[in-house]
Design an enzyme around this catalytic site. Structure first.
Site: not given
Length: 151
Positions: A55, A57, A85, A88
């Site tokens: 992801h 992040e 999410c 993260c």
């Protein structure tokens, strides 16, 4: 130091690069909170890397931590185009990021102000300052356009 909108502009550019690469368009930027220097920027790479943890992040946090040579980013801020999410959000807490700025809310998959609300849990050891809705309309439109094109 530039206003949050200018860092979110860079995160949106990252999200657009992800869109063009066929990734869910999420972009992230880690900024040194004192100097305003951009330490890392990334977009989702889950498809390219065949890695469900790639992801934006996490990629930006990893790059900033590597650059600074520390696992703690206590003087840093994260700008991301979509509400992080739960995975993260937990990483943001572990990295001890100072502030989190995000664009679009994610009622289905978010972990900050939706879903498990990671930072409100008693097991959470660090809660960053949270600023939501930064460039929300543009971030949400990019996601909407991406998923519309895939249908």
């Amino acid at each position: 130091m530039p206003p949050p909108d200018s860092y979110m502009e860079i995160a949106l550019a990252e999200a657009k690069a992800g869109f063009e690469a066929g990734e869910v368009p999420v972009g992230a930027v880690v900024v040194d909170g004192a100097s305003g220097e951009i330490l890392a920027r990334a977009h989702n790479r889950t498809e390219r890397d065949a890695d469900p943890t790639a992801h934006a992040e996490l990629l930006a946090i990893r790059a900033a931590a590597s650059r600074l040579g520390t696992a703690r980013l206590a003087a840093c801020d994260l700008y991301v185009t979509l509400e992080p999410c739960p995975m993260c959000a937990a990483a943001i807490g572990f990295a001890r990021l100072r502030r989190l700025y995000y664009g679009a809310a994610d009622p289905k998959g978010g972990g900050v102000e939706h879903g498990p609300r990671i930072f409100t849990q008693p097991t959470c050891h660090h809660r960053p300052e949270i600023y939501s809705g930064v460039e929300e309309i543009r971030a949400a439109a990019l996601l909407r356009d991406f998923f519309r094109a895939r249908r």
